[in-house]
Design an enzyme around this catalytic site. Sequence first.
Site, PDB file in Angstrom:
ATOM      1  N   SER A   1      28.536  37.213  41.387  1.00 13.77           N
ATOM      2  CA  SER A   1      29.842  36.727  40.945  1.00 13.77           C
ATOM      3  C   SER A   1      30.615  36.114  42.097  1.00 13.77           C
ATOM      4  O   SER A   1      30.478  36.530  43.257  1.00 13.77           O
ATOM      5  CB  SER A   1      30.625  37.921  40.389  1.00 13.77           C
ATOM      6  OG  SER A   1      31.990  37.606  40.276  1.00 13.77           O
TER       7      SER A   1
ATOM      8  N   TYR B   1      34.039  47.019  41.320  1.00 18.17           N
ATOM      9  CA  TYR B   1      33.130  46.093  40.631  1.00 18.17           C
ATOM     10  C   TYR B   1      32.608  45.033  41.610  1.00 18.17           C
ATOM     11  O   TYR B   1      31.405  44.787  41.713  1.00 18.17           O
ATOM     12  CB  TYR B   1      33.863  45.425  39.457  1.00 18.17           C
ATOM     13  CG  TYR B   1      33.254  44.110  39.041  1.00 18.17           C
ATOM     14  CD1 TYR B   1      32.095  44.067  38.283  1.00 18.17           C
ATOM     15  CD2 TYR B   1      33.838  42.895  39.445  1.00 18.17           C
ATOM     16  CE1 TYR B   1      31.529  42.850  37.930  1.00 18.17           C
ATOM     17  CE2 TYR B   1      33.271  41.684  39.093  1.00 18.17           C
ATOM     18  CZ  TYR B   1      32.122  41.663  38.343  1.00 18.17           C
ATOM     19  OH  TYR B   1      31.559  40.469  38.002  1.00 18.17           O
TER      20      TYR B   1
ATOM     21  N   LYS C   1      28.724  44.097  43.345  1.00 16.17           N
ATOM     22  CA  LYS C   1      28.039  42.792  43.411  1.00 16.17           C
ATOM     23  C   LYS C   1      27.611  42.496  44.850  1.00 16.17           C
ATOM     24  O   LYS C   1      26.499  42.020  45.093  1.00 16.17           O
ATOM     25  CB  LYS C   1      28.936  41.673  42.868  1.00 16.17           C
ATOM     26  CG  LYS C   1      29.203  41.763  41.369  1.00 16.17           C
ATOM     27  CD  LYS C   1      27.921  41.660  40.543  1.00 16.17           C
ATOM     28  CE  LYS C   1      28.152  41.805  39.056  1.00 16.17           C
ATOM     29  NZ  LYS C   1      26.906  41.982  38.277  1.00 16.17           N
TER      30      LYS C   1
HETATM   31  C1  UD1 Z   1      37.222  38.517  37.029  1.00  9.44           C
HETATM   32  C2  UD1 Z   1      36.482  38.689  38.307  1.00  9.44           C
HETATM   33  C3  UD1 Z   1      35.097  38.134  38.152  1.00  9.44           C
HETATM   34  C4  UD1 Z   1      34.402  38.824  37.028  1.00  9.44           C
HETATM   35  C5  UD1 Z   1      35.167  38.613  35.772  1.00  9.44           C
HETATM   36  C6  UD1 Z   1      34.466  39.380  34.681  1.00  9.44           C
HETATM   37  C7  UD1 Z   1      37.701  38.647  40.404  1.00  9.44           C
HETATM   38  C8  UD1 Z   1      38.467  37.811  41.362  1.00  9.44           C
HETATM   39  N1  UD1 Z   1      37.198  38.007  39.362  1.00  9.44           N
HETATM   40  O1  UD1 Z   1      37.468  37.120  36.915  1.00  9.44           O
HETATM   41  O2  UD1 Z   1      34.361  38.336  39.301  1.00  9.44           O
HETATM   42  O3  UD1 Z   1      33.091  38.350  36.897  1.00  9.44           O
HETATM   43  O4  UD1 Z   1      36.511  39.074  35.961  1.00  9.44           O
HETATM   44  O5  UD1 Z   1      35.223  40.294  34.031  1.00  9.44           O
HETATM   45  O6  UD1 Z   1      37.544  39.820  40.582  1.00  9.44           O
HETATM   46  N2  UD1 Z   1      44.685  35.829  32.749  1.00  9.44           N
HETATM   47  C9  UD1 Z   1      45.929  35.788  32.123  1.00  9.44           C
HETATM   48  N3  UD1 Z   1      46.120  36.568  31.017  1.00  9.44           N
HETATM   49  C10 UD1 Z   1      45.131  37.365  30.491  1.00  9.44           C
HETATM   50  C11 UD1 Z   1      43.870  37.378  31.131  1.00  9.44           C
HETATM   51  C12 UD1 Z   1      43.677  36.605  32.270  1.00  9.44           C
HETATM   52  O7  UD1 Z   1      46.838  35.101  32.570  1.00  9.44           O
HETATM   53  O8  UD1 Z   1      45.376  38.051  29.482  1.00  9.44           O
HETATM   54  C13 UD1 Z   1      44.472  34.983  33.939  1.00  9.44           C
HETATM   55  C14 UD1 Z   1      44.119  35.756  35.189  1.00  9.44           C
HETATM   56  O9  UD1 Z   1      45.271  36.105  35.897  1.00  9.44           O
HETATM   57  C15 UD1 Z   1      43.260  34.738  35.939  1.00  9.44           C
HETATM   58  C16 UD1 Z   1      42.584  33.928  34.832  1.00  9.44           C
HETATM   59  O10 UD1 Z   1      43.352  34.165  33.664  1.00  9.44           O
HETATM   60  O11 UD1 Z   1      44.067  33.890  36.677  1.00  9.44           O
HETATM   61  C17 UD1 Z   1      41.153  34.345  34.570  1.00  9.44           C
HETATM   62  O12 UD1 Z   1      41.115  35.753  34.374  1.00  9.44           O
HETATM   63  P1  UD1 Z   1      39.797  36.505  33.876  1.00  9.44           P
HETATM   64  O13 UD1 Z   1      39.237  35.819  32.701  1.00  9.44           O
HETATM   65  O14 UD1 Z   1      40.128  37.953  33.732  1.00  9.44           O
HETATM   66  O15 UD1 Z   1      38.767  36.287  35.050  1.00  9.44           O
HETATM   67  P2  UD1 Z   1      38.914  36.572  36.626  1.00  9.44           P
HETATM   68  O16 UD1 Z   1      39.921  37.605  36.908  1.00  9.44           O
HETATM   69  O17 UD1 Z   1      39.042  35.253  37.294  1.00  9.44           O
END
Ligand code: UD1
Length: 349
Positions: free
Chosen positions: A131, A156, A160
């Site tokens: 990841s 987590y 990795k």
């Molecule tokens: C995270 C992990 C990634 C992992 C993935 C799987 C980190 C940096 N990243 O990705 O390694 O493989 O989860 O679970 O640890 N967001 C919102 N509202 C929400 C959900 C998300 O605003 O309800 C935003 C988050 O702040 C982020 C983006 O959407 O900026 C993507 O979030 P998400 O889909 O959870 O993925 P990551 O956090 O990037």
Amino acid sequence: MASNKRKTVLVAGGAGYIGTHTTVELIEAGYDVVIADNLSNADLSAVQGVERIVGRSVPFVQVDCCDLDALRQEVFEKYPFDSVIHFAAYKAVGESVAEPLKYFRNNLDSLLSVLTLMKEFEVHNLVFSSSATVYGQPDELPATEQTPRQRANSPYGLTKQMSEDMIQDTVAAIPFMRAIALRYFNPIGAHPSAWIGELPKGVPNNLVPFITQTAAGVRKELAIFGDDYATPDGSCLRDYIDVVDLARAHVVAVDRMVELPAEDDRQRYEIFNIGTGRPVSVLELVDLFERVNGVPVPHRIAARRPGDVEKIWAATDKANEVLGWRAERELGDTLRAAWAWEKRVRGLE
Ligand code: UD1
């Protein structure tokens, strides 16, 4: 594939989101697949979705990959594998902070079993699902495979990093083994058939399943985690990769190892970023989803989520040049597929 002989791939964790999509692409590329999964975060209907797409049955063994003896008896003794793809891991960042031991036990133990049995049964090739989390917040963007890994910001992420290191050292000690670690950026979307997709148990942690569930009325509104980051619109930047493009990267990785001559041990352990190379903000993604699907996603700005990095996207040159792989699907099409899947799951339309 270069050889006409059908090769068999073990897909450990193959009933999950990325495992199902990868299984479809492997079978369509001419591989035989055996799925091993304990169904802890997946459902048998996902395997049935795969079978429906490929038009034939796929061997499935319900087994916990942490259980070395069970994996040996029920899987490795029964099927002759050339390659293993390892997806069998937990992936909820927040949960891993609350329950680190659960993550260390599951994610590392399942990999250890697979490596142990690959050695015992002389299985040559491993693809590991790593990841972008291993980079933390890189100082320079885009992140290349040489970008230094930073201390993981969650247990987590630590699993990795540790898994990558365990694989590298194991491969170094076992001359017949090769491995490729694929560092995924943010996998999203669903198969265009809508027969397989992402189906998180409980409240989704990830953005796109939360968007689709909000659009479907299952969730009241989406919280945008932060609009005060140092980015063009203040929300976080990510590199969203279509799950079918990502699945194809696994096929290409297996092809590469299968085709490399046995005596060629120059590249026994390789790492590739798998992303699009294009940063997209959370607000842009929500807006594009609403536009391409013609459906509103009620949302509000909320506080930053602890542990989130501000921005990350991939340098994809190595995957482009060495694997000959690149992301092909348009983000709008990916978001259409995500919505089509959610609608089918919810019985809408
Ligand atoms: C995270 C992990 C990634 C992992 C993935 C799987 C980190 C940096 N990243 O990705 O390694 O493989 O989860 O679970 O640890 N967001 C919102 N509202 C929400 C959900 C998300 O605003 O309800 C935003 C988050 O702040 C982020 C983006 O959407 O900026 C993507 O979030 P998400 O889909 O959870 O993925 P990551 O956090 O990037």
